[in-house]
Design a protein around this motif. Sequence first.
Motif, PDB file in Angstrom:
ATOM      1  N   THR A   1       0.853  -1.187   0.000  1.00  0.00           N
ATOM      2  CA  THR A   1       0.000   0.000   0.000  1.00  0.00           C
ATOM      3  C   THR A   1       0.888   1.236   0.000  1.00  0.00           C
ATOM      4  OG1 THR A   1      -1.816   1.088   1.175  1.00  0.00           O
ATOM      5  CG2 THR A   1      -0.136   0.042   2.532  1.00  0.00           C
ATOM      6  N   THR A   2       0.298   2.400   0.158  1.00  0.00           N
ATOM      7  CA  THR A   2       1.073   3.626   0.341  1.00  0.00           C
ATOM      8  C   THR A   2       1.123   3.956   1.822  1.00  0.00           C
ATOM      9  OG1 THR A   2      -0.815   5.136   0.180  1.00  0.00           O
ATOM     10  CG2 THR A   2       0.293   4.505  -1.892  1.00  0.00           C
TER      11      THR A   2
ATOM     12  N   HIS B   1      -1.476   4.912   7.063  1.00  0.00           N
ATOM     13  CA  HIS B   1      -1.721   5.844   8.172  1.00  0.00           C
ATOM     14  C   HIS B   1      -3.216   5.981   8.463  1.00  0.00           C
ATOM     15  CE1 HIS B   1      -0.908   9.232  10.838  1.00  0.00           C
ATOM     16  NE2 HIS B   1      -1.778   9.980  10.161  1.00  0.00           N
ATOM     17  N   ARG B   2      -4.010   5.947   7.415  1.00  0.00           N
ATOM     18  CA  ARG B   2      -5.467   6.023   7.620  1.00  0.00           C
ATOM     19  C   ARG B   2      -5.992   4.749   8.304  1.00  0.00           C
ATOM     20  NH1 ARG B   2      -5.336   8.980   2.686  1.00  0.00           N
ATOM     21  NH2 ARG B   2      -5.451   7.068   1.421  1.00  0.00           N
TER      22      ARG B   2
ATOM     23  N   LEU C   1       0.807  12.699   9.593  1.00  0.00           N
ATOM     24  CA  LEU C   1       1.344  11.810   8.559  1.00  0.00           C
ATOM     25  C   LEU C   1       2.758  12.227   8.176  1.00  0.00           C
ATOM     26  CD1 LEU C   1       1.213   9.634   6.351  1.00  0.00           C
ATOM     27  CD2 LEU C   1      -0.059  11.279   4.926  1.00  0.00           C
ATOM     28  N   ASP C   2       2.993  13.525   8.092  1.00  0.00           N
ATOM     29  CA  ASP C   2       4.336  14.000   7.738  1.00  0.00           C
ATOM     30  C   ASP C   2       5.376  13.549   8.765  1.00  0.00           C
ATOM     31  OD1 ASP C   2       3.520  15.212   5.413  1.00  0.00           O
ATOM     32  OD2 ASP C   2       3.276  17.193   6.309  1.00  0.00           O
ATOM     33  N   THR C   3       5.006  13.566  10.044  1.00  0.00           N
ATOM     34  CA  THR C   3       5.934  13.105  11.078  1.00  0.00           C
ATOM     35  C   THR C   3       6.200  11.612  10.946  1.00  0.00           C
ATOM     36  OG1 THR C   3       5.220  14.837  12.610  1.00  0.00           O
ATOM     37  CG2 THR C   3       6.305  12.914  13.566  1.00  0.00           C
TER      38      THR C   3
ATOM     39  N   LEU D   1      10.398   8.102   4.659  1.00  0.00           N
ATOM     40  CA  LEU D   1       9.506   7.880   3.521  1.00  0.00           C
ATOM     41  C   LEU D   1       8.791   9.175   3.167  1.00  0.00           C
ATOM     42  CD1 LEU D   1       7.883   4.508   4.707  1.00  0.00           C
ATOM     43  CD2 LEU D   1       9.586   4.749   2.879  1.00  0.00           C
ATOM     44  N   GLN D   2       8.050   9.144   2.082  1.00  0.00           N
ATOM     45  CA  GLN D   2       7.137  10.213   1.713  1.00  0.00           C
ATOM     46  C   GLN D   2       5.709   9.709   1.915  1.00  0.00           C
ATOM     47  OE1 GLN D   2       8.145  13.293   0.884  1.00  0.00           O
ATOM     48  NE2 GLN D   2      10.261  12.580   1.192  1.00  0.00           N
ATOM     49  N   PRO D   3       4.738  10.605   2.095  1.00  0.00           N
ATOM     50  CA  PRO D   3       3.353  10.132   2.272  1.00  0.00           C
ATOM     51  C   PRO D   3       2.861   9.219   1.167  1.00  0.00           C
ATOM     52  CG  PRO D   3       3.520  12.434   2.899  1.00  0.00           C
ATOM     53  CD  PRO D   3       4.842  12.066   2.303  1.00  0.00           C
ATOM     54  N   ASP D   4       3.320   9.458  -0.077  1.00  0.00           N
ATOM     55  CA  ASP D   4       2.852   8.628  -1.191  1.00  0.00           C
ATOM     56  C   ASP D   4       3.799   7.467  -1.506  1.00  0.00           C
ATOM     57  OD1 ASP D   4       4.952  10.094  -2.164  1.00  0.00           O
ATOM     58  OD2 ASP D   4       3.901  10.847  -3.946  1.00  0.00           O
ATOM     59  N   SER D   5       4.784   7.217  -0.627  1.00  0.00           N
ATOM     60  CA  SER D   5       5.722   6.105  -0.854  1.00  0.00           C
ATOM     61  C   SER D   5       4.992   4.770  -0.810  1.00  0.00           C
ATOM     62  CB  SER D   5       6.818   6.099   0.212  1.00  0.00           C
ATOM     63  OG  SER D   5       7.632   7.244   0.121  1.00  0.00           O
ATOM     64  N   ARG D   6       5.352   3.864  -1.709  1.00  0.00           N
ATOM     65  CA  ARG D   6       4.804   2.507  -1.696  1.00  0.00           C
ATOM     66  C   ARG D   6       5.556   1.689  -0.655  1.00  0.00           C
ATOM     67  NH1 ARG D   6       0.046   1.447  -3.783  1.00  0.00           N
ATOM     68  NH2 ARG D   6       0.718  -0.746  -4.006  1.00  0.00           N
TER      69      ARG D   6
END
Length: 538
Positions: free
Chosen positions: A495-496, A501-502, A510-512, A519-524
Amino acid sequence: MLTLRFSALPAVEARADLPNQAARSCESTPWPPADSTGRHTTTRNHPLGLAWLAGSGHGDPGSLPLKRETFLTTALLLPALFATACALNPATGRRQISLIGESQEIRMGTEADREISADMGIYQDPALAKAVADMGKRLAAGSERQDLPWSFKIVDEPVVNAFALPGGYIYVTRGILASLNSHGELAAVLGHEIGHVTARHSVNQMSKAQLAGLGLNLGTALNPSVARYAGLAGKGSALIFLKFGRDDERQADDLGLRYMRRAGFTGESMLEVFRMLAATGGGSSQIPGWLSTHPNPGDREERILGQISQAPAALPQDTVWLRLLEGLVFADDPRQGFFRGNRFLHPDLAFRIDFPSGWETANTRSNVSALHPEGKSVIELALAPQETPTAAATQFFSATEVQRGPSRWTSISGMTTVSASFRAGKGDEAIAGLVAFVALGDQVIRLLGATPASDWPAREATMVAALASFAHLTDARDLGVAPFRLTLTPVGAATTLAEFHRAHPSTVTLDTVARINHLQPDSRIRRGILIKRVIGGP
């Protein structure tokens, strides 16, 4: 050899550039001479050392007229001084000014270690502490100064940082550990700090600070008339000199990579640490962040990449390291006190106090305070070392020039109290205030409000109200508040990070979560790996 020209210049002007002249002379002349075995001399057990430093540095040497013969003597002593103070550093292969011998360096580190351990606090996690100490000793064993009494500790600070003291005392914050993902990354951080020690960066900077006050130091030894000023010179310049420069950072990076490789790690982990640090914010009210104390040379990734023989490869997840982080306190620990608006609550000591609205508040390990917007008035709460309020008050009012005024309270919120107004100082510098010593269990709390005496009529009511608000903390929710802590959760299906996180929310953004996992929020993210989350909190 260093040559001083003083015939047309005042003494202070002739010695103003001594640190730079000395450094250039050290680097460009054949000091130190080789002994009969061909080995270079060192400054270990240097006879000048800290005994010579004792008279140095606090004040404006330019304001202290030195006799011409004193400065002439200073100039004549310089060549002999540099003959022994210009040493070859075995870690860097470069000569450097060093007026502090190894034994003095270790002694300085030992003394400072006691202060840091008390002021910042040592984080209590035996398994994690052992992992840090074991890694540090493993790296130090491959350094050029393996015989130092190396010490590696975790300080109880949320900011992302690590630092080193002379003599081999290394500290990492729990904040930086929360952001590391592997033993290799820990090795990169510790190796960098070990590099600062083996390169003697702090000692070199302190030696330059000594040279900045050279005329005053030798003048103190040769001319008793300036001895009373010895405690006033060099503090500001020492602080400037002790700030690591970009060249020091490059050198520490290179040495850190060397020690990592000797311990069996590769440079990829160091690159990962650099990227994590670049994404990390500043410091806290207690200590600065990494980039404040370790200026970025600007090309550190490129330089390390150039020293790695092959293209960086993706490293497998270090689950052993990650498991050590389970339960690690994250961010500020509310058990040590926290603010809710202008109210300060301390769950462990079970008290609360209301500070004036609009005042700037701060919570440190030693005190809690509020500063008036104009910056002249302060209210402070701290632990008193005495066993009773009476003993604490007696000690406070025994100070010179502190005049005791009328008593105010014998009890605050049902707690035994000794209190009184006071006045200290004279004329425009006089201050006035109110102090109260309160028995809280087996502790004595000192509550103090102080302001310039001329402002006391306008501030008295505000300070009285603040000190009188001190009370027991009784709310069960506040008493039971839990700190933020790290926990690990395996990914069930690819997933991402945002989707994860959700499904598995943290009590931070999420940024923390992305930052501490690199990672980045949209990282797989793939199935089965562990993701750091943050739970709990006030």
